[in-house]
Design a protein around this motif. Structure first.
Motif, PDB file in Angstrom:
ATOM      1  N   PRO A  20       0.850  -2.745  -3.939  1.00 57.88           N
ATOM      2  CA  PRO A  20       1.474  -2.270  -2.698  1.00 57.88           C
ATOM      3  C   PRO A  20       2.899  -1.750  -2.891  1.00 57.88           C
ATOM      4  O   PRO A  20       3.333  -0.836  -2.193  1.00 57.88           O
ATOM      5  N   GLU A  22       3.954  -0.202  -5.594  1.00 52.59           N
ATOM      6  CA  GLU A  22       3.804   1.118  -6.202  1.00 52.59           C
ATOM      7  C   GLU A  22       3.465   2.162  -5.143  1.00 52.59           C
ATOM      8  O   GLU A  22       3.987   3.283  -5.166  1.00 52.59           O
ATOM      9  N   VAL A  23       2.631   1.799  -4.179  1.00 55.57           N
ATOM     10  CA  VAL A  23       2.304   2.701  -3.070  1.00 55.57           C
ATOM     11  C   VAL A  23       3.553   2.970  -2.230  1.00 55.57           C
ATOM     12  O   VAL A  23       3.824   4.110  -1.849  1.00 55.57           O
ATOM     13  N   GLN A  26       5.771   5.501  -3.927  1.00 51.84           N
ATOM     14  CA  GLN A  26       5.251   6.864  -3.786  1.00 51.84           C
ATOM     15  C   GLN A  26       5.527   7.418  -2.387  1.00 51.84           C
ATOM     16  O   GLN A  26       5.921   8.575  -2.230  1.00 51.84           O
ATOM     17  N   ARG A  27       5.325   6.601  -1.369  1.00 52.94           N
ATOM     18  CA  ARG A  27       5.563   7.047   0.007  1.00 52.94           C
ATOM     19  C   ARG A  27       7.033   7.338   0.257  1.00 52.94           C
ATOM     20  O   ARG A  27       7.382   8.305   0.934  1.00 52.94           O
TER      21      ARG A  27
END
Length: 127
Positions: A20, A22-23, A26-27
């Motif tokens: 989560p 890492e996500v 990216q966001r």
């Protein structure tokens, strides 16, 4: 390329725990104009020391560190400031600013309320 942002998580050896974050990285990269990097305090890569070194080598002279913690416990009162002080000694001329943890920001409660309301709407619609 003077400024950058590090989002700092505690760290874990469990890749499922890391996913989560890492996500989120990216966001944030997609939505912010400031370069954003994820780093961990301990237990997994990339460690904050490595990320600070890479950003400084890349020409960044000012880095804000946003802890992805709910509150400022011992890690944010002692451990992380100690890490940053050591990094300041290694990287002359680099400004490192430890921001308040996300959980202490006034908007955090608003985000939690939105999540609860969204989940309650979903539950009432049979999801």
């Amino acid at each position: 390329m003077a400024n950058a942002l590090i989002v700092l998580a505690h760290g874990s050896t469990d890749p499922r725990w890391q996913a989560p974050f890492e996500v989120l990285e990216q966001r944030l990269q997609a939505r912010l104009t400031t370069p954003v990097r994820l780093a961990y305090m301990e237990l997994c890569e990339p460690l904050v020391e490595s990320v600070v070194g890479e950003l400084h080598a890349g020409g960044h002279t000012s880095i804000d560190i946003l802890p992805l913690f709910f509150a400022a416990g011992r890690h944010l009162r002692e451990d992380v400031p100690g890490q940053l002080e050591a990094l300041r000694g290694e990287h002359r001329g680099l400004e490192l600013t430890l921001l308040d943890p996300v959980g202490q920001h006034p908007a955090f409660a608003d985000v939690v309320v939105s999540i609860v309301e969204e989940n309650q709407r979903g539950a009432s619609q049979g999801h």
